[in-house]
Write an enzyme that holds these catalytic residues in place. Structure first.
Site, PDB file in Angstrom:
ATOM      1  N   ASN A  10      52.243  24.518  33.904  1.00  0.00           N
ATOM      2  CA  ASN A  10      51.458  25.703  33.542  1.00  0.00           C
ATOM      3  C   ASN A  10      52.442  26.864  33.475  1.00  0.00           C
ATOM      4  O   ASN A  10      52.808  27.442  34.497  1.00  0.00           O
ATOM      5  CB  ASN A  10      50.372  25.951  34.585  1.00  0.00           C
ATOM      6  CG  ASN A  10      49.497  27.157  34.234  1.00  0.00           C
ATOM      7  OD1 ASN A  10      49.783  27.903  33.306  1.00  0.00           O
ATOM      8  ND2 ASN A  10      48.440  27.361  34.994  1.00  0.00           N
ATOM      9  N   ARG A  94      49.480  23.045  29.997  1.00  0.00           N
ATOM     10  CA  ARG A  94      48.341  23.940  29.791  1.00  0.00           C
ATOM     11  C   ARG A  94      48.703  24.919  28.685  1.00  0.00           C
ATOM     12  O   ARG A  94      49.725  25.614  28.752  1.00  0.00           O
ATOM     13  CB  ARG A  94      48.032  24.711  31.066  1.00  0.00           C
ATOM     14  CG  ARG A  94      46.857  25.680  30.884  1.00  0.00           C
ATOM     15  CD  ARG A  94      46.807  26.721  31.971  1.00  0.00           C
ATOM     16  NE  ARG A  94      45.670  27.620  31.788  1.00  0.00           N
ATOM     17  CZ  ARG A  94      45.674  28.907  32.126  1.00  0.00           C
ATOM     18  NH1 ARG A  94      46.736  29.453  32.664  1.00  0.00           N
ATOM     19  NH2 ARG A  94      44.606  29.650  31.930  1.00  0.00           N
ATOM     20  N   HIS A 183      39.376  29.136  30.405  1.00  0.00           N
ATOM     21  CA  HIS A 183      39.129  28.364  31.634  1.00  0.00           C
ATOM     22  C   HIS A 183      38.482  27.008  31.315  1.00  0.00           C
ATOM     23  O   HIS A 183      37.780  26.428  32.136  1.00  0.00           O
ATOM     24  CB  HIS A 183      38.224  29.122  32.624  1.00  0.00           C
ATOM     25  CG  HIS A 183      38.818  30.372  33.182  1.00  0.00           C
ATOM     26  ND1 HIS A 183      38.054  31.473  33.493  1.00  0.00           N
ATOM     27  CD2 HIS A 183      40.089  30.704  33.496  1.00  0.00           C
ATOM     28  CE1 HIS A 183      38.829  32.431  33.968  1.00  0.00           C
ATOM     29  NE2 HIS A 183      40.074  31.987  33.978  1.00  0.00           N
ATOM     30  N   ARG A 244      39.922  43.126  35.027  1.00  0.00           N
ATOM     31  CA  ARG A 244      39.387  43.254  33.667  1.00  0.00           C
ATOM     32  C   ARG A 244      37.960  43.779  33.702  1.00  0.00           C
ATOM     33  O   ARG A 244      37.178  43.427  34.583  1.00  0.00           O
ATOM     34  CB  ARG A 244      39.414  41.905  32.943  1.00  0.00           C
ATOM     35  CG  ARG A 244      40.786  41.313  32.758  1.00  0.00           C
ATOM     36  CD  ARG A 244      40.695  40.001  31.992  1.00  0.00           C
ATOM     37  NE  ARG A 244      41.972  39.312  31.967  1.00  0.00           N
ATOM     38  CZ  ARG A 244      42.139  38.033  32.293  1.00  0.00           C
ATOM     39  NH1 ARG A 244      41.089  37.303  32.664  1.00  0.00           N
ATOM     40  NH2 ARG A 244      43.323  37.475  32.236  1.00  0.00           N
ATOM     41  N   GLU A 387      42.271  21.966  37.967  1.00  0.00           N
ATOM     42  CA  GLU A 387      42.734  22.016  36.582  1.00  0.00           C
ATOM     43  C   GLU A 387      43.935  21.114  36.343  1.00  0.00           C
ATOM     44  O   GLU A 387      44.079  20.519  35.267  1.00  0.00           O
ATOM     45  CB  GLU A 387      43.046  23.461  36.199  1.00  0.00           C
ATOM     46  CG  GLU A 387      41.795  24.348  36.188  1.00  0.00           C
ATOM     47  CD  GLU A 387      42.092  25.813  35.965  1.00  0.00           C
ATOM     48  OE1 GLU A 387      42.123  26.226  34.791  1.00  0.00           O
ATOM     49  OE2 GLU A 387      42.298  26.534  36.953  1.00  0.00           O
TER      50      GLU A 387
END
Length: 403
Positions: A10, A94, A183, A244, A387
């Site tokens: 990742n 990823r 995601h 955010r 993940e």
């Protein structure tokens, strides 16, 4: 015996996370993190995941992703798990943005690299770093299959009625403007794990997945297929997040340009890094926010209330879209660990069959678990995401098909 190990990478803008897994028994062999890439104080943290393995750390400048992956390779080799091992079957990467083209894991070639690069304008913070990691890994093991697993892929089943924004169609198509969602590996893993927790096949279950970390997103999954998600063209849309803003009237941007005399870059920074919880109360750590609330801090309490209000709006909207909900699953850092968030999100939704049992909700840690009362109409669960395992499984399944 055929190779069974998968290295999962990742690659972020200034970090590389990695795990080495053996897919024969889904065990983890090693994992680590290289962070602050490009700084003098770069850190390499490596953990052999076999019993008794101790974490090793070292600091010093790691100039770029090439140096970061070489440092990772050195750490793995020190444990007898080097990248030259014949047991390594593939490297899974990823990749944040795959657009509409990539709907499943894909073996990487020059055509795939070109498409990932073409998508940089809609993922300027993520795809360049993903590309750097891929290209370096390809030089380290050019003979090995490299597989891209896209964050957006799970959401490509969303119908056009949900994916389209209500703007001029020609303009939208020209600039590839639509809801992509992110995601995706987490939402895919958690929706399947939730079905397993219920003892049912994914095709039989409707799940609302709430991935609540510093970045946060929700999805509505009908029979194993995503039909709606909260993030959009970028990860900025949707829930209130750590830094955010999430959903907002687009005219705020024009107002800040015209009245606040702010540039596009300044507004981008404001909405992505200085908004959300940190913009509301100065903290983006939910533990700290809850501590401040317990001490009577009204600013922190308002930030928490805004966060929960947005979350409830999405739960209700996705309940309406699905028509029937079998489970709501909380996952990621906040979702898995913040009992007050789960309790507040469900409070007042009893009419929809949603509730938490206080004792079950208070349990910390562990694997997938139910937190709804016995006999509840809708299951509420905490389902830890994985993940890396999802990427490894998708990578190995693809490599197996091609062999």
């Amino acid at each position: 015996m055929s190779p069974s190990r998968v290295l999962v990478l990742n690659s972020g803008s200034s970090s590389v996370k990695y795990q080495l897994l053996d897919m024969d028994d889904s065990s983890r062999l090693a994992g680590g993190l290289v962070e602050r890439i490009g700084e003098r104080t770069s850190l390499v943290r490596h953990t052999p995941l076999a019993p008794g393995g101790d974490t090793r750390e070292r600091t010093g400048q790691i100039a770029d992703h090439d140096a970061a992956l070489k440092a990772m390779a050195e750490e793995l080799a020190a444990d007898g798990l080097g990248l030259d091992s014949p047991e390594l079957a593939a490297i899974g990467h990823r990749v944040v943005h795959g657009g509409q083209r990539f709907t499943e894991p894909t073996v990487i070639d020059e055509r795939v690299l070109a498409e990932i690069e073409r998508l940089i304008p809609v993922a300027p913070l993520h795809n360049p770093a993903n590309l750097s990691g891929i290209r370096t890994a390809m030089t380290l093991r050019p003979d090995l299959p490299q597989v891209a697993v896209f964050d957006t892929a799970f959401h490509t089943t969303i119908p056009e009625s949900a994916a389209r924004y209500a703007i001029d169609v020609n303009t939208a198509d020209k600039h590839r403007i639509r809801r992509y969602g992110f995601h995706g590996t987490s939402h895919a893993y958690v929706s399947r794990a939730t079905a397993k927790l219920l003892g049912r096949a994914p095709e039989e279950v409707n799940v609302i997945v709430l991935h609540l970390g510093n970045g946060a997103s929700a999805s509505a999954v009908r029979g194993g297929r995503c039909v709606e998600t909260s993030m959009g063209l970028t990860p900025l849309e949707g829930l209130v997040m750590g830094t955010r803003s999430g959903d907002m009237d687009p005219a705020v941007i024009f107002h800040l340009m015209r009245v606040g005399h702010m540039s596009a870059d300044e507004i981008d920074t404001l909405l992505n890094t200085k908004s959300g919880l940190v913009g509301l109360c100065g903290d983006n750590d939910m533990r700290e926010i809850r501590r401040r609330i317990d001490e009577g801090d009204e600013e922190a309490e308002l930030a928490f209330d805004i966060y929960i209000h947005r979350l409830k709006k999405y739960i209700g909207a996705y309940y309406a879209i699905l028509g029937r909900v079998d489970a709501v699953a909380f996952t990621a850092g906040v979702g898995e660990n913040a009992a007050p968030v789960r309790a507040a999100a469900m409070a007042g939704l009893e009419g929809l069959g949603l509730a938490v049992d206080d004792e079950r909700n208070a349990v910390h840690g562990g694997g997938p678990r139910l937190i709804s009362p016995e006999g509840a109409r809708v299951t509420v669960a905490v389902v830890p995401t994985d993940e890396e395992m999802e990427i490894a499984q998708q990578t190995y399944a693809l490599v197996g098909k091609n062999n």
